[in-house]
Design an enzyme around this catalytic site. Structure first.
Site, short mmCIF file in Angstrom:
data_model
loop_
_atom_site.label_atom_id
_atom_site.label_comp_id
_atom_site.label_asym_id
_atom_site.label_seq_id
_atom_site.Cartn_x
_atom_site.Cartn_y
_atom_site.Cartn_z
N CYS A 191 -2.03 -3.03 7.29
CA CYS A 191 -1.46 -2.85 8.64
C CYS A 191 -1.86 -1.47 9.18
O CYS A 191 -2.34 -0.61 8.43
CB CYS A 191 0.06 -3.01 8.60
SG CYS A 191 0.92 -1.57 7.94
N GLU B 37 0.84 -1.21 0.00
CA GLU B 37 0.00 0.00 0.00
C GLU B 37 0.88 1.25 0.00
O GLU B 37 0.55 2.25 -0.65
CB GLU B 37 -0.91 0.02 1.23
CG GLU B 37 -1.92 -1.11 1.30
CD GLU B 37 -1.38 -2.35 2.04
OE1 GLU B 37 -0.17 -2.62 1.96
OE2 GLU B 37 -2.19 -3.04 2.67
#
Ligand code: THU
Length: 133
Positions: free
Chosen positions: A89, A58
């Site tokens: 996360c 990401e």
């Protein structure tokens, strides 16, 4: 909540996931972001022998987003490895928060397909953003 862009996002995330540099975890991740102009920006995870210097898929995708001159994400596909849910996360939830509205759908997938979709608000409740400054 699954838009007409899902299939394209999924295919792009599958493609970039294959490029992941993961000699340590062997856990490949691909991320595909849809911009408000309907461009797809991708990223994979990039690990490092100094483990904490590793970068999530990401984060790579967000770096590419900004590099390519975009600043708004409206939909996300993340494809991890294995059968367990690969949810972004904590750090990546906050990174996404910088560029995506709270109602942005985040589709968590594995290589076989869709597993679960949650909004950014669901993944990052009571979040801190620029309006909190
Ligand atoms: N990872 C990501 O790239 N994105 C996530 O959403 C979760 C974890 C990466 C970091 C590391 O390279 C590997 O997956 C195992 O933690």
């Amino acid at each position: 909540m699954i838009s007409k862009y899902f299939d394209q996002l999924f295919q792009e995330a599958i493609k970039v996931r294959k490029k992941a540099h993961v000699p340590y975890s062997k856990f490949k991740v691909g991320a595909a972001l849809l911009t408000e102009n309907k461009k797809i920006i991708v990223g994979c995870n990039v690990e490092n022998a100094a483990y904490p210097q590793s970068q999530c898929a990401e984060a790579t995708a967000i770096g590419n987003l900004v590099t390519q001159g975009f600043n708004t994400i409206i939909e996300i596909v993340v494809i991890g490895s294995g059968d367990q849910l690969c949810s972004p996360c904590g750090g990546c939830r906050q990174r996404i928060r910088e560029f995506a509205p709270l109602n942005t759908p985040i589709h968590m997938c594995n290589v076989d397909g869709h597993q679960k979709t949650l909004t950014l608000a669901e993944l990052l409740p009571y979040s801190f953003g620029s309006e909190n400054l």
